[in-house]
Scaffold this motif. Structure first.
Motif, PDB file in Angstrom:
ATOM      1  N   CYS A 201      55.746  65.231 100.796  1.00 37.15           N
ATOM      2  CA  CYS A 201      56.919  64.907 101.612  1.00 37.15           C
ATOM      3  C   CYS A 201      56.605  63.910 102.716  1.00 37.15           C
ATOM      4  O   CYS A 201      57.465  63.628 103.551  1.00 37.15           O
ATOM      5  CB  CYS A 201      57.497  66.182 102.235  1.00 37.15           C
ATOM      6  SG  CYS A 201      58.125  67.362 101.025  1.00 37.15           S
ATOM      7  N   THR A 228      69.820  62.302  92.622  1.00 38.46           N
ATOM      8  CA  THR A 228      69.672  62.698  91.218  1.00 38.46           C
ATOM      9  C   THR A 228      70.053  61.558  90.282  1.00 38.46           C
ATOM     10  O   THR A 228      69.357  61.290  89.286  1.00 38.46           O
ATOM     11  CB  THR A 228      70.548  63.929  90.921  1.00 38.46           C
ATOM     12  OG1 THR A 228      70.150  65.008  91.771  1.00 38.46           O
ATOM     13  CG2 THR A 228      70.407  64.356  89.469  1.00 38.46           C
ATOM     14  N   TRP A 295      55.093  66.550  87.642  1.00 38.92           N
ATOM     15  CA  TRP A 295      55.699  67.853  87.885  1.00 38.92           C
ATOM     16  C   TRP A 295      54.714  69.009  87.779  1.00 38.92           C
ATOM     17  O   TRP A 295      55.022  70.120  88.212  1.00 38.92           O
ATOM     18  CB  TRP A 295      56.853  68.087  86.901  1.00 38.92           C
ATOM     19  CG  TRP A 295      58.098  67.342  87.253  1.00 38.92           C
ATOM     20  CD1 TRP A 295      58.594  66.236  86.638  1.00 38.92           C
ATOM     21  CD2 TRP A 295      59.012  67.650  88.302  1.00 38.92           C
ATOM     22  NE1 TRP A 295      59.755  65.817  87.242  1.00 38.92           N
ATOM     23  CE2 TRP A 295      60.039  66.679  88.274  1.00 38.92           C
ATOM     24  CE3 TRP A 295      59.070  68.649  89.273  1.00 38.92           C
ATOM     25  CZ2 TRP A 295      61.091  66.680  89.161  1.00 38.92           C
ATOM     26  CZ3 TRP A 295      60.138  68.654  90.162  1.00 38.92           C
ATOM     27  CH2 TRP A 295      61.129  67.672  90.107  1.00 38.92           C
ATOM     28  N   MET A 298      53.946  70.134  91.333  1.00 37.22           N
ATOM     29  CA  MET A 298      55.098  70.442  92.161  1.00 37.22           C
ATOM     30  C   MET A 298      55.986  71.525  91.548  1.00 37.22           C
ATOM     31  O   MET A 298      56.477  72.409  92.246  1.00 37.22           O
ATOM     32  CB  MET A 298      55.914  69.162  92.401  1.00 37.22           C
ATOM     33  CG  MET A 298      55.121  68.056  93.078  1.00 37.22           C
ATOM     34  SD  MET A 298      56.095  66.593  93.446  1.00 37.22           S
ATOM     35  CE  MET A 298      57.168  67.206  94.729  1.00 37.22           C
ATOM     36  N   ARG A 299      56.203  71.433  90.227  1.00 29.62           N
ATOM     37  CA  ARG A 299      57.003  72.440  89.507  1.00 29.62           C
ATOM     38  C   ARG A 299      56.338  72.736  88.171  1.00 29.62           C
ATOM     39  O   ARG A 299      56.709  72.180  87.137  1.00 29.62           O
ATOM     40  CB  ARG A 299      58.435  71.937  89.291  1.00 29.62           C
ATOM     41  CG  ARG A 299      59.242  71.821  90.570  1.00 29.62           C
ATOM     42  CD  ARG A 299      60.698  71.529  90.277  1.00 29.62           C
ATOM     43  NE  ARG A 299      61.490  71.427  91.476  1.00 29.62           N
ATOM     44  CZ  ARG A 299      62.817  71.183  91.490  1.00 29.62           C
ATOM     45  NH1 ARG A 299      63.453  71.011  90.335  1.00 29.62           N
ATOM     46  NH2 ARG A 299      63.469  71.105  92.618  1.00 29.62           N
ATOM     47  N   PRO A 300      55.350  73.619  88.174  1.00 30.58           N
ATOM     48  CA  PRO A 300      54.579  73.896  86.957  1.00 30.58           C
ATOM     49  C   PRO A 300      55.430  74.369  85.787  1.00 30.58           C
ATOM     50  O   PRO A 300      55.118  74.074  84.635  1.00 30.58           O
ATOM     51  CB  PRO A 300      53.596  74.981  87.410  1.00 30.58           C
ATOM     52  CG  PRO A 300      53.518  74.841  88.894  1.00 30.58           C
ATOM     53  CD  PRO A 300      54.857  74.386  89.338  1.00 30.58           C
ATOM     54  N   MET A 301      56.500  75.125  86.045  1.00 30.27           N
ATOM     55  CA  MET A 301      57.331  75.646  84.964  1.00 30.27           C
ATOM     56  C   MET A 301      58.034  74.533  84.199  1.00 30.27           C
ATOM     57  O   MET A 301      58.463  74.717  83.058  1.00 30.27           O
ATOM     58  CB  MET A 301      58.376  76.623  85.533  1.00 30.27           C
ATOM     59  CG  MET A 301      57.744  77.850  86.184  1.00 30.27           C
ATOM     60  SD  MET A 301      56.724  78.797  85.023  1.00 30.27           S
ATOM     61  CE  MET A 301      57.983  79.405  83.914  1.00 30.27           C
ATOM     62  N   ILE A 302      58.175  73.367  84.827  1.00 33.31           N
ATOM     63  CA  ILE A 302      58.754  72.206  84.144  1.00 33.31           C
ATOM     64  C   ILE A 302      57.649  71.272  83.655  1.00 33.31           C
ATOM     65  O   ILE A 302      57.689  70.777  82.522  1.00 33.31           O
ATOM     66  CB  ILE A 302      59.712  71.445  85.090  1.00 33.31           C
ATOM     67  CG1 ILE A 302      60.880  72.347  85.498  1.00 33.31           C
ATOM     68  CG2 ILE A 302      60.234  70.165  84.421  1.00 33.31           C
ATOM     69  CD1 ILE A 302      61.821  71.715  86.500  1.00 33.31           C
ATOM     70  N   GLY A 303      56.666  71.045  84.497  1.00 27.10           N
ATOM     71  CA  GLY A 303      55.619  70.068  84.177  1.00 27.10           C
ATOM     72  C   GLY A 303      54.737  70.475  83.016  1.00 27.10           C
ATOM     73  O   GLY A 303      54.407  69.653  82.158  1.00 27.10           O
TER      74      GLY A 303
END
Length: 355
Positions: A201, A228, A295, A298-303
């Motif tokens: 950030c 987005t 990702w 930052m977002r393992p469930m997506i990456g």
């Protein structure tokens, strides 16, 4: 927005509008001249043999309003019937009495009890016509434009209208002065809010102005929607660039096929279409791989699923390549066995006795 907090804006001396004075956050000037313009249309066709292309250019002429001078001296087909029919004259020089197109903004303004500076002032839309200015000498006010025929080359024939000028003046709409401001309040001045230097950030800022009254939730929903849209637009552009790059890798095959007599061009087009479809798969995999790499942390469930798709797809392509190579080697060995010389073969005979 407070009208008393903004400065008076004017245009440079030497023009027919030098006496103009506008009280607003900004002044937008759109000055145009009716001129002849050249349009070049290029059509590229594939050659019948050799895989090359031929480009044919067509020059056409028409009249249009332009905010800059079009240099008619560089026109390439002034001896054509199309030029004589639609223009038949040179464009005049830009008059010094006509202001140049551009936008001027005030340095500061007040929204309620808060002061906003130039960056936010520039976000106030300039969509209202300036109506408190009388038309200068040899000018007329028509709709939202000030118009003049003082520099018109001719009023008849193909050159009719060339040289006419018009100027549009716009400022902010004081009938709707309400605005919503987002930022950090520093002693009454709204500055940028900057996120802490935490991972992912660092350097992120919030500093915005929207016309009308907006609550916090609505404002952040709008900002999220815009972010987005930009994100998906960049992703789609990246995928298309990768797809195009993979397709171009197969371009030499198309050229080779084009060299075959009679059926070459058809084979080349077929190879181009097939390569385009086939290359979609690795392009999609690479695109997902790049997105997944970002990702993962930052977002393992997506990456992680994206990376797995990338690894499986590329692994499958590598396995297919290795299988194809091994199969060709086996076929080559079989061919070599069949073509082995007879002198390497020993024929043994066994005598048979008569009874």
């Amino acid at each position: 927005l407070d009208p008393d907090s903004v400065t008076l804006l004017s245009l440079p001396a030497g023009t027919d509008f030098s006496t103009l004075s506008v009280q607003g956050t900004g002044l937008k000037v759109t000055a145009e001249m009716y001129q002849c313009e050249e349009t070049v249309t290029s059509k590229t066709q594939k050659n019948a043999v050799g895989g090359g292309t031929t480009t044919v250019k067509t020059y056409t002429y028409s009249k249009a309003w332009k905010s800059y001078r079009v240099d008619s001296g560089s026109f390439r087909k002034k001896d054509s019937d199309d030029f004589r029919k639609n223009c038949n004259t040179e464009n005049p020089p830009w008059p010094s009495a006509v202001p140049e197109s551009g936008t001027k903004y005030g340095k500061t303004a007040k929204v309620g009890s808060f002061t906003i500076e130039n960056e936010l002032v520039q976000k106030v839309p300039l969509d209202a016509d300036v109506n408190n200015f009388s038309a200068p000498l040899n000018w007329t006010k028509s709709s939202s434009y000030y118009e003049s025929s003082k520099w018109e080359v001719s009023s008849t024939g193909a050159a009719a209208g060339i040289g006419q000028v018009r100027v549009q003046l716009r400022t902010n709409d004081w009938s709707e002065p309400t605005a919503t401001v987002l930022g950090k309040n520093t002693k009454g001045t709204i500055n940028k809010w900057t996120a802490d230097d935490s991972w992912g950030c660092s350097g992120f800022t919030l500093h915005d102005l929207r016309m009308g009254v907006k609550d916090k939730d609505t404002l952040f929903e709008e900002l999220e929607g815009e972010s987005t849209f930009t994100t998906w637009a960049v992703r789609l552009l990246g995928f298309l660039v990768l797809w195009c790059a993979f397709s171009l890798c197969a371009a030499p095959l198309e050229v080779v096929a084009d060299c075959i007599p009679f059926v070459g061009p058809y084979l080349g087009d077929a190879i181009e279409a097939i390569a385009c479809v086939v290359c979609c798969c690795p392009a999609c995999a690479c695109c997902l791989g790049v997105a997944g790499l970002v990702w993962v942390a930052m977002r393992p469930m997506i990456g992680i699923p994206l990376m797995l798709i990338f690894i499986c797809t590329m692994g499958g392509m590598i396995a297919l390549k290795c299988y194809s190579k091994r199969k060709k080697e086996e076929e080559k060995k079989e061919e070599e066995k069949k073509e082995k010389p007879l002198e390497d073969v020993v024929v043994m005979g066994i005598p048979v006795e008569k009874e």
